[in-house]
Design a protein around this motif. Sequence first.
Motif, PDB file in Angstrom:
ATOM      1  N   ALA A 116       0.841  -1.199   0.000  1.00 31.54           N
ATOM      2  CA  ALA A 116       0.000   0.000   0.000  1.00 31.54           C
ATOM      3  C   ALA A 116       0.875   1.247   0.000  1.00 31.54           C
ATOM      4  N   GLY A 117       0.532   2.166  -0.868  1.00 25.49           N
ATOM      5  CA  GLY A 117       1.216   3.450  -0.850  1.00 25.49           C
ATOM      6  C   GLY A 117       2.485   3.505  -1.671  1.00 25.49           C
ATOM      7  N   ALA A 118       2.959   2.391  -2.259  1.00 25.10           N
ATOM      8  CA  ALA A 118       4.140   2.474  -3.113  1.00 25.10           C
ATOM      9  C   ALA A 118       3.838   3.273  -4.376  1.00 25.10           C
ATOM     10  N   ASN A 119       2.586   3.187  -4.831  1.00 25.01           N
ATOM     11  CA  ASN A 119       2.073   4.032  -5.920  1.00 25.01           C
ATOM     12  C   ASN A 119       2.977   4.068  -7.154  1.00 25.01           C
ATOM     13  N   PRO A 120       3.272   2.921  -7.775  1.00 27.89           N
ATOM     14  CA  PRO A 120       4.125   2.955  -8.967  1.00 27.89           C
ATOM     15  C   PRO A 120       3.447   3.665 -10.129  1.00 27.89           C
ATOM     16  N   VAL A 121       4.222   4.497 -10.816  1.00 27.30           N
ATOM     17  CA  VAL A 121       3.746   5.195 -12.014  1.00 27.30           C
ATOM     18  C   VAL A 121       4.695   4.839 -13.148  1.00 27.30           C
ATOM     19  N   ASP A 122       4.164   4.280 -14.220  1.00 33.41           N
ATOM     20  CA  ASP A 122       4.994   3.800 -15.321  1.00 33.41           C
ATOM     21  C   ASP A 122       5.625   4.943 -16.105  1.00 33.41           C
ATOM     22  N   PRO A 175       9.399   2.590 -21.106  1.00 32.67           N
ATOM     23  CA  PRO A 175       8.064   2.301 -20.561  1.00 32.67           C
ATOM     24  C   PRO A 175       8.079   1.260 -19.455  1.00 32.67           C
ATOM     25  N   GLN A 176       9.184   0.508 -19.332  1.00 30.17           N
ATOM     26  CA  GLN A 176       9.281  -0.497 -18.277  1.00 30.17           C
ATOM     27  C   GLN A 176       9.786   0.101 -16.961  1.00 30.17           C
ATOM     28  N   ALA A 177      10.424   1.250 -17.039  1.00 28.70           N
ATOM     29  CA  ALA A 177      10.861   1.940 -15.835  1.00 28.70           C
ATOM     30  C   ALA A 177       9.669   2.623 -15.174  1.00 28.70           C
ATOM     31  N   PHE A 178       9.830   3.009 -13.920  1.00 30.49           N
ATOM     32  CA  PHE A 178       8.721   3.633 -13.201  1.00 30.49           C
ATOM     33  C   PHE A 178       9.269   4.395 -12.002  1.00 30.49           C
ATOM     34  N   HIS A 179       8.384   5.075 -11.303  1.00 34.59           N
ATOM     35  CA  HIS A 179       8.782   5.772 -10.078  1.00 34.59           C
ATOM     36  C   HIS A 179       7.764   5.487  -8.989  1.00 34.59           C
ATOM     37  N   ILE A 180       8.255   5.527  -7.734  1.00 38.27           N
ATOM     38  CA  ILE A 180       7.441   5.074  -6.609  1.00 38.27           C
ATOM     39  C   ILE A 180       7.656   5.974  -5.394  1.00 38.27           C
ATOM     40  N   THR A 254      22.791  14.783  -1.396  1.00 39.97           N
ATOM     41  CA  THR A 254      21.958  15.240  -2.499  1.00 39.97           C
ATOM     42  C   THR A 254      20.698  15.880  -1.922  1.00 39.97           C
ATOM     43  N   TYR A 255      19.970  16.635  -2.761  1.00 41.53           N
ATOM     44  CA  TYR A 255      18.917  17.513  -2.255  1.00 41.53           C
ATOM     45  C   TYR A 255      17.636  17.346  -3.070  1.00 41.53           C
ATOM     46  N   VAL A 256      16.514  17.443  -2.365  1.00 42.11           N
ATOM     47  CA  VAL A 256      15.195  17.278  -2.981  1.00 42.11           C
ATOM     48  C   VAL A 256      14.269  18.358  -2.438  1.00 42.11           C
ATOM     49  N   MET A 257      13.408  18.866  -3.300  1.00 41.47           N
ATOM     50  CA  MET A 257      12.380  19.809  -2.842  1.00 41.47           C
ATOM     51  C   MET A 257      11.037  19.402  -3.424  1.00 41.47           C
ATOM     52  N   VAL A 258       9.981  19.765  -2.716  1.00 43.14           N
ATOM     53  CA  VAL A 258       8.609  19.465  -3.126  1.00 43.14           C
ATOM     54  C   VAL A 258       7.820  20.770  -3.117  1.00 43.14           C
ATOM     55  N   ALA A 282      25.752  16.318 -14.615  1.00 45.49           N
ATOM     56  CA  ALA A 282      25.430  16.912 -13.320  1.00 45.49           C
ATOM     57  C   ALA A 282      23.989  17.410 -13.388  1.00 45.49           C
ATOM     58  N   GLY A 283      23.076  16.494 -13.689  1.00 42.92           N
ATOM     59  CA  GLY A 283      21.729  16.879 -14.062  1.00 42.92           C
ATOM     60  C   GLY A 283      20.707  16.852 -12.944  1.00 42.92           C
ATOM     61  N   ASP A 284      19.469  17.189 -13.319  1.00 42.06           N
ATOM     62  CA  ASP A 284      18.336  17.219 -12.408  1.00 42.06           C
ATOM     63  C   ASP A 284      17.391  16.062 -12.726  1.00 42.06           C
ATOM     64  N   TYR A 285      16.512  15.756 -11.779  1.00 38.09           N
ATOM     65  CA  TYR A 285      15.456  14.778 -11.987  1.00 38.09           C
ATOM     66  C   TYR A 285      14.207  15.302 -11.294  1.00 38.09           C
ATOM     67  N   TYR A 286      13.057  14.958 -11.842  1.00 37.62           N
ATOM     68  CA  TYR A 286      11.818  15.442 -11.243  1.00 37.62           C
ATOM     69  C   TYR A 286      10.656  14.588 -11.707  1.00 37.62           C
ATOM     70  N   ARG A 287       9.552  14.705 -10.964  1.00 37.57           N
ATOM     71  CA  ARG A 287       8.339  13.955 -11.282  1.00 37.57           C
ATOM     72  C   ARG A 287       7.153  14.584 -10.564  1.00 37.57           C
ATOM     73  N   LEU A 288       5.978  14.351 -11.116  1.00 43.34           N
ATOM     74  CA  LEU A 288       4.760  14.806 -10.462  1.00 43.34           C
ATOM     75  C   LEU A 288       4.367  13.812  -9.386  1.00 43.34           C
ATOM     76  N   ILE A 289       3.878  14.328  -8.280  1.00 47.05           N
ATOM     77  CA  ILE A 289       3.389  13.498  -7.193  1.00 47.05           C
ATOM     78  C   ILE A 289       2.006  13.990  -6.782  1.00 47.05           C
ATOM     79  N   ASP A 290       1.362  13.255  -5.895  1.00 45.49           N
ATOM     80  CA  ASP A 290       0.001  13.601  -5.466  1.00 45.49           C
ATOM     81  C   ASP A 290      -0.933  13.756  -6.658  1.00 45.49           C
ATOM     82  N   GLY A 291      -0.815  12.842  -7.627  1.00 52.54           N
ATOM     83  CA  GLY A 291      -1.711  12.884  -8.774  1.00 52.54           C
ATOM     84  C   GLY A 291      -1.546  14.109  -9.646  1.00 52.54           C
ATOM     85  N   GLY A 292      -0.349  14.688  -9.623  1.00 49.65           N
ATOM     86  CA  GLY A 292      -0.085  15.869 -10.427  1.00 49.65           C
ATOM     87  C   GLY A 292      -0.272  17.182  -9.694  1.00 49.65           C
ATOM     88  N   LYS A 293      -0.611  17.110  -8.421  1.00 51.63           N
ATOM     89  CA  LYS A 293      -0.836  18.342  -7.657  1.00 51.63           C
ATOM     90  C   LYS A 293       0.462  19.015  -7.228  1.00 51.63           C
TER      91      LYS A 293
END
Length: 426
Positions: A116-122, A175-180, A254-258, A282-293
């Motif tokens: 519960a709560g792992a919430n994988p997004v493809d 398409p086989q990778a995902f985030h959780i 390393t550093y993360v912001m929401v 030396a790049g960045d990474y990002y993703r939408l969380i909370d259903g895009g909120k």
Amino acid sequence: MNYPDTYYSRTLADRKERPALSGNIDCDTVVIGGGLAGLTTALQLARGGQKVVVLESQSVGFGASGRNGGFVSAGYATGVEKIARINGTEAADKLYLMSIEGVDFVRDTITGLNIAGANPVDGVTSVMRYDDGAGMQSHAAEARHKYGQRLEYLDTATVRQNLKSNRYFHGLRDPQAFHIHPLNYLRGLANEIERLGGLIFEGSPAFATDLVPDRKQVRTSNGVVAARTVVFATGGYTGPVNPRLKRAFLPIATYVMVSEEAPEMIASAIRTRDGIGDNRRAGDYYRLIDGGKRLLWGGRITTRAASTSGLVHELRREMTNTYPQLSGLRTELAWSGLMAYARHLMPQIGEMQPGVWHCTAFGGHGLNTTAIGGKVVAEAILGQSDRHRLFSPFGLDWAGGVAGLAVAQLTYWKLQAQDWWRERAA
């Protein structure tokens, strides 16, 4: 035990607290470290019928395993070409395939345990900040031919349809990778270990060991664990209990912001649920969380203590340079964490001496590689495979101490400068 204040800790699905070790316990294997490598090792050993004890100095997932970007995609912090120069082409290909296996392992574990709560997004897309579509298409063709990966090439029009930024030119989508949600995933692993009879003790840092051949002992402040086998899986927060291991990696922050909740503003810039990483060294990474909120954005590294607020200012500058339309997006939460990096930029996995294993240095490798590291260590302990030997050339070399940290920081600045010049020349 308390977690650092992160988005993941605030949205933790399972808040079960575990006791500290008290008294003496016998087991087959004791795992030191309750991050992803340690918990995966313990899970696979418990599935194999072993009696397992996990000692965690803080709480399950306290370190980088529970507060990272949450990306699960194939590959290592260094490229296949460099791995091949050290380990040979055949071994390099096997190692890359192992990283793909790690992606499947994490996905199958989430499904099989119904976490519960792992919430994988493809979907994870790597975007290029200079114009070399032919190079990206060639890479996709080679990945399909050698590894069976079906990477989808995205031309500039498609990339900019999904990502409203003129910084990006081309992309490769896996398409086989995902985030959780990584912390919820770890808590799910911990629950399964306990269901199988394993014991997990939080607030139980190991401060001394006796690693004699027949029966090893690990001591905490209030107890002793005796076991045939010991696994060190302590990552960037490794203490002095194993000096050889501590000398063999560099602790890198390393550093993360929401962001605040602002779905309409975020959608004006980012119109995909894929996790995004750019191709800069030396790049960045990002993703939408909370259903895009909300938007989770990570990057930047330092080799010394740094102000999180100061680094967030730099992260925000990266974000707004990429997406000027997000200049009004407020940062609601930010945090940092220590990762373990070896000088050779590969995981350190193997047997230090009979019955004493290490599984660490997963900085920059992603959740899948950390998980497969724990899996192959468990296989070796159970006598199921010797796949861990593929990592043998990437040993516990001295990382250089303070000098090594200085060199790492200078290297990072050099990579940033090279990225800057490459983009300007495009």
